[in-house]
Design a protein around this motif. Structure first.
Motif, PDB file in Angstrom:
ATOM      1  N   ALA A  95      35.493  32.056  -9.170  1.00  0.00           N
ATOM      2  CA  ALA A  95      35.656  30.744  -9.806  1.00  0.00           C
ATOM      3  C   ALA A  95      34.500  29.823  -9.435  1.00  0.00           C
ATOM      4  CB  ALA A  95      36.993  30.126  -9.404  1.00  0.00           C
ATOM      5  N   HIS A  99      31.927  27.688 -11.826  1.00  0.00           N
ATOM      6  CA  HIS A  99      31.736  26.240 -11.715  1.00  0.00           C
ATOM      7  C   HIS A  99      30.264  25.890 -11.473  1.00  0.00           C
ATOM      8  CE1 HIS A  99      35.955  25.435 -12.034  1.00  0.00           C
ATOM      9  NE2 HIS A  99      36.234  26.145 -10.954  1.00  0.00           N
ATOM     10  N   ASP A 104      29.790  22.109 -12.420  1.00  0.00           N
ATOM     11  CA  ASP A 104      31.014  21.372 -12.102  1.00  0.00           C
ATOM     12  C   ASP A 104      31.161  21.332 -10.588  1.00  0.00           C
ATOM     13  OD1 ASP A 104      33.509  20.256 -11.861  1.00  0.00           O
ATOM     14  OD2 ASP A 104      34.533  21.723 -13.133  1.00  0.00           O
ATOM     15  N   LEU A 106      32.616  19.206  -8.484  1.00  0.00           N
ATOM     16  CA  LEU A 106      33.917  18.864  -7.908  1.00  0.00           C
ATOM     17  C   LEU A 106      34.805  20.093  -7.787  1.00  0.00           C
ATOM     18  CD1 LEU A 106      35.717  16.597  -6.833  1.00  0.00           C
ATOM     19  CD2 LEU A 106      36.530  16.265  -9.180  1.00  0.00           C
ATOM     20  N   GLN A 107      34.935  20.839  -8.863  1.00  0.00           N
ATOM     21  CA  GLN A 107      35.760  22.048  -8.822  1.00  0.00           C
ATOM     22  C   GLN A 107      35.095  23.133  -7.977  1.00  0.00           C
ATOM     23  OE1 GLN A 107      38.899  22.439  -9.839  1.00  0.00           O
ATOM     24  NE2 GLN A 107      38.828  20.282 -10.386  1.00  0.00           N
ATOM     25  N   ARG A 110      35.949  22.513  -4.441  1.00  0.00           N
ATOM     26  CA  ARG A 110      37.350  22.912  -4.201  1.00  0.00           C
ATOM     27  C   ARG A 110      37.441  24.418  -3.913  1.00  0.00           C
ATOM     28  NH1 ARG A 110      41.590  24.052  -8.339  1.00  0.00           N
ATOM     29  NH2 ARG A 110      43.558  23.937  -7.224  1.00  0.00           N
ATOM     30  N   GLU A 111      36.748  25.208  -4.723  1.00  0.00           N
ATOM     31  CA  GLU A 111      36.766  26.663  -4.527  1.00  0.00           C
ATOM     32  C   GLU A 111      36.060  27.037  -3.230  1.00  0.00           C
ATOM     33  OE1 GLU A 111      38.660  28.515  -6.378  1.00  0.00           O
ATOM     34  OE2 GLU A 111      39.051  26.873  -7.768  1.00  0.00           O
TER      35      GLU A 111
END
Length: 174
Positions: A95, A99, A104, A106-107, A110-111
């Motif tokens: 993922a 991203h 991306d 922000l995501q 997170r990952e």
């Protein structure tokens, strides 16, 4: 699922333990580490966890061969969640790659944090498995470098915090 429960606490309540000093450092590193370094960290972390699972499997097979039921049970209790953490790390790494391609951040962060938490928990399980066997067999690192939170490869593993404190707001009106 295991990781989500760990992150959110039981029934969505906040985890009572105070944040470990490493939490702030990991969050700051997420802001300053390049996407390419995060991908490199993800690859190395997955390789580490996979090597640790394989080493524990070897110790488990030896314990089963000798009929040491206590050692077998102890190792199985460590390797089972470690396999889950390996799958979580692989999924998060894949993922994260998507991203990064989509820019991306922000995501992607997170990952990246999922991978860091899974790597830290797997490292603790590896240490616990070593206590099961009474040897350092499961503590041998993979032949390559181990993951570091800042994205670079080093000879040592930076252990992210064991738990992440999630402070959920009270949903009830005052």
């Amino acid at each position: 699922m295991f990781l989500m429960l760990m992150l959110h606490g039981a029934l969505g309540t906040a985890v009572a333990a105070p944040p470990a000093p490493g939490v702030s450092a990991a969050l700051e590193q997420a802001r300053t580490t390049t996407p390419q370094d995060k991908l490199a960290y993800g690859d190395t972390a997955v390789t580490d966890i996979d090597a640790w699972v394989k080493a524990i499997d070897v110790s488990l097979a030896a314990a089963q061969k000798t009929g040491d039921a206590q050692r077998v049970e102890c190792l199985e209790r460590r390797v089972t969640p470690m396999r889950v953490l390996l799958e979580v790390s692989r999924t998060a790494r894949d993922a994260l790659a998507g991203h990064v391609v989509r820019n991306d951040g922000l995501q992607g962060d997170r990952e990246w944090r999922k991978i860091a938490v899974a790597h830290g928990k797997a490292g603790q399980l590896r240490q616990d498995a070593a206590a099961c066997t009474g040897s350092a067999d499961v503590n041998r690192s993979s032949s390559g470098p181990q993951a570091s939170l800042n994205g670079s490869a080093e000879g040592l593993v930076d252990a992210p915090p064991e738990t992440v404190v999630v402070d959920t707001p009270d949903a009830s009106p005052n």
